[in-house]
Design an enzyme around this catalytic site. Structure first.
Site, mmCIF file in Angstrom:
data_model
loop_
_atom_site.group_PDB
_atom_site.id
_atom_site.type_symbol
_atom_site.label_atom_id
_atom_site.label_comp_id
_atom_site.label_asym_id
_atom_site.label_seq_id
_atom_site.Cartn_x
_atom_site.Cartn_y
_atom_site.Cartn_z
ATOM 1 N NE ARG A 178 -2.458 -1.238 3.022
ATOM 2 C CZ ARG A 178 -2.955 -1.194 4.602
ATOM 3 N NH1 ARG A 178 -4.070 -0.582 4.648
ATOM 4 N NH2 ARG A 178 -2.368 -1.594 5.480
ATOM 5 C CE LYS A 195 4.996 -21.690 10.399
ATOM 6 N NZ LYS A 195 5.958 -21.033 11.166
ATOM 7 C CG ASP A 220 7.669 -26.833 6.562
ATOM 8 O OD1 ASP A 220 8.910 -26.383 6.517
ATOM 9 O OD2 ASP A 220 6.924 -27.617 7.263
ATOM 10 C CG HIS A 221 11.731 -21.956 6.125
ATOM 11 N ND1 HIS A 221 10.835 -21.759 7.310
ATOM 12 C CD2 HIS A 221 13.095 -21.791 6.777
ATOM 13 C CE1 HIS A 221 11.626 -21.494 8.378
ATOM 14 N NE2 HIS A 221 12.710 -21.761 8.029
ATOM 15 C CE LYS A 234 15.706 -24.364 8.049
ATOM 16 N NZ LYS A 234 16.704 -23.267 8.243
ATOM 17 C CD GLU A 240 13.784 -20.674 16.444
ATOM 18 O OE1 GLU A 240 14.159 -19.770 15.693
ATOM 19 O OE2 GLU A 240 12.647 -20.688 17.170
ATOM 20 C CG ASP A 270 6.195 -20.083 15.101
ATOM 21 O OD1 ASP A 270 5.747 -19.940 14.084
ATOM 22 O OD2 ASP A 270 7.531 -20.096 15.626
ATOM 23 C CG HIS A 327 9.383 -25.512 10.555
ATOM 24 N ND1 HIS A 327 8.959 -25.280 9.310
ATOM 25 C CD2 HIS A 327 9.331 -24.393 11.200
ATOM 26 C CE1 HIS A 327 8.605 -24.207 9.140
ATOM 27 N NE2 HIS A 327 9.115 -23.330 10.128
ATOM 28 C CE LYS A 337 9.983 -18.445 18.340
ATOM 29 N NZ LYS A 337 10.661 -18.785 17.169
HETATM 30 C C1 BG6 Z 1 9.420 -20.009 11.410
HETATM 31 C C2 BG6 Z 1 9.032 -19.718 12.697
HETATM 32 O O1 BG6 Z 1 8.691 -20.739 10.551
HETATM 33 O O2 BG6 Z 1 10.845 -20.739 11.463
HETATM 34 C C3 BG6 Z 1 9.765 -18.972 13.654
HETATM 35 O O3 BG6 Z 1 7.640 -19.131 12.487
HETATM 36 C C4 BG6 Z 1 11.057 -19.586 13.724
HETATM 37 O O4 BG6 Z 1 9.339 -18.721 14.717
HETATM 38 C C5 BG6 Z 1 11.846 -19.991 12.294
HETATM 39 O O5 BG6 Z 1 12.008 -18.773 14.375
HETATM 40 C C6 BG6 Z 1 12.851 -20.968 12.273
HETATM 41 O O6 BG6 Z 1 13.565 -21.020 11.110
HETATM 42 P P1 BG6 Z 1 15.248 -21.217 10.961
HETATM 43 O O7 BG6 Z 1 15.342 -21.501 9.408
HETATM 44 O O8 BG6 Z 1 15.579 -20.230 11.461
HETATM 45 O O9 BG6 Z 1 15.463 -22.262 11.804
#
Ligand code: BG6
Length: 495
Positions: A46, A152, A181-182, A186, A220, A239, A244, A344
């Site tokens: 926007r 997601k 789903d990233h 990897k 993390e 999350d 993942h 976390k």
């Molecule tokens: C995301 C979560 O999908 O993945 C985050 O929403 C998380 O909370 C992150 O920190 C972790 O991804 P990576 O690639 O840093 O391990």
């Protein structure tokens, strides 16, 4: 295939994801010559930005977040000519009419088939509006060449995921829907499949006869940072675990696919989810654990507790840590526990898959029972260290027979001198070439939600908690240790 001209439309073009991940990934693909000769990236937002303003902002993002470091100005200038900004509201029909015009203009210029990719890098509440407008303006009717990428979270629970699937599948073909789903992009995660299915020595031992238990741990050090608003509604189970961690588990536990075809691989993964034992009310006390971090210190910096984070309810009962014990009821895995945890503000950032093998059936060495003795263990380290370690017993040099565990290590850094692509590079390239193997199919997402619903429901109904129950820089709540210690194991960490 990669030479197919492509229009890439990013809804949320001025957002964090585009800035940190998507555009740096496209830039790296460009440098590595994976981008087609003819392509355009249109960021929608926007803000009142010109194409040049947009390019300038994105350059800063690439400078900061590309794995290659600062951009080369000449390369950037060539790349950025392909970037455009559309300053328009995603709620207005005119936005989509305008996109239609732009797409048609590119098609005319480039001739032939053109891939059109709609990337929804926006909050989930906008998914429906965008998808409906794309469909209404007939922007994705060319099933073979138009795709829609959804970030997601895919749903908030089983019901909402089903609704979203129903809505999307009513407008697009499943082959057009790319649910991200990233983790699946990897490098080290993809290598789990290679390790299992490109090596003949693994399959014979990859089962309940030789494997004692499996651990999947994603810890993390970071807290929720600026994402308190989103996270407080989600929590660690939604999350991280629903997507993942369960995807990692599927890769470890799946049956060998017959081919590397997208649906074949995804069928084998969804089989695992279907075979996973359902939680009953009486299981919850000893099979699942939740936690929330309190304040503390991380590497010399004082950090706030979760309830003090921006955007978080000061009385929040949202979990920032979850640990679960799963079973898979099939021939391969009957009786083998899968321990999964994520949190976390933990002591270390590390994503590890640990396969703990059973002990030898009989000790033949005189001092074999000494405390150094350890069973074989395979550790696949996804990040930050990218390695696979197999722990074996060896004889220590010397005249006596002393046995101690040593590691056989495959380490990406020491083995390859090429840079490892980022997850988003892999995934964006796959959307361009139309390969869905590393994307979630609708039924996978629903199966994962279905498995976790009893836990989510139980947690929601019991809200009198002793939170926070772990301090920053710890390994999570003590009860998470108990979850695994009860079975005689402990959570594995890299030294
Ligand atoms: C995301 C979560 O999908 O993945 C985050 O929403 C998380 O909370 C992150 O920190 C972790 O991804 P990576 O690639 O840093 O391990």
């Amino acid at each position: 295939l990669k030479d197919k001209p492509t229009v890439f439309i990013i809804f949320g073009g001025t957002g964090d994801l585009a800035w940190r991940k998507l555009v740096p990934a496209l830039y790296n693909l460009y440098i590595d010559k994976w981008m087609p000769k003819e392509f355009a990236v249109i960021g929608n937002g926007r803000s009142k930005l010109s194409d040049d303003d947009f390019r300038e902002t994105l350059k800063e993002g690439v400078d900061q977040f590309s794995r290659r470091g600062k951009v080369d100005n000449e390369v950037w200038n060539n790349f950025s000519k392909h970037l455009y900004f559309q300053s328009a509201d995603i709620k207005n029909v005119s936005t989509y009419k305008d996109l239609g015009k732009r797409i048609r203009a590119f098609k005319k210029e480039w001739k032939g088939d053109v891939n059109v990719i709609f990337y929804l890098a926006v909050a989930p509440r906008f998914f429906t509006t965008i998808a409906e407008n794309i469909a209404a303006q007939k922007l994705a009717t060319d099933v073979a060449h138009s795709r829609i990428v959804i970030e997601k979270p895919f749903g908030h629970d089983l019901e909402s995921a089903r609704e979203l699937n129903k809505l999307l599948c009513g407008m697009f073909d499943e082959s057009q829907i790319y649910r991200i789903d990233h983790y699946l992009g990897k490098e080290t995660v993809q290598n789990i499949m290679t390790f299992r299915f490109a090596n003949a020595i693994m399959e014979p031992v990859w089962n309940r006869n030789y494997i004692d238990h499996v651990q999947i741990s994603v810890s993390e050090q970071l807290g929720v940072g600026g994402r308190g608003g989103y996270y407080d509604e989600a929590g660690a189970l939604r999350d991280m675990v629903q997507n993942h961690l369960l995807q990692l588990l599927c890769l470890v536990a799946m049956e060998p696919p017959v081919t590397f075809d997208a649906d074949e691989v995804r069928n084998r993964k969804v089989d695992v989810l279907h075979a996973m034992r359902r939680f009953h009310a009486e299981d919850l006390s000893h099979m699942v654990v939740r936690g929330q971090y309190g304040p503390g210190w991380i590497e010399g910096d004082e950090v706030p507790g979760y309830r003090q984070e921006d955007g978080v309810n000061p009385e929040s009962n949202t979990e920032t840590f979850a640990a679960l014990k799963f079973f898979i009821d099939n021939w391969r895995w009957q009786g083998v526990p899968f321990y999964v945890r994520t949190g976390k503000r933990m002591h270390q950032s590390a994503s590890l898959v640990t396969i703990q093998f059973k002990d030898v059936p009989h000790y033949v060495f005189p001092n074999a029972s000494n405390e150094n003795w350890q069973q074989n263990r395979l550790v696949m380290s996804i990040q930050p260290e990218m390695s696979i370690r197999l722990q074996v017993q060896a004889k220590r040099p010397g005249l006596d027979m002393t046995i101690n565990p040593v590691d056989m290590v495959f380490d990406y850094k020491g083995t390859y001198d090429t840079d490892t692509p980022e997850a988003y590079e892999t995934l964006l390239l796959d959307t361009m070439v139309g390969d869905q193997t590393l994307f979630m199919r609708g039924d996978q997402v629903e199966a994962a939600w279905e498995l976790l619903m009893p836990v989510l429901n139980a947690w929601e109904s019991k809200q009198s908690l002793n939170f926070p129950n772990y301090s920053a820089d710890s390994w999570g709540p003590e009860i998470a240790e108990a979850l695994i210690a009860r079975d005689g194991f402990h959570w594995f960490t890299l030294p």
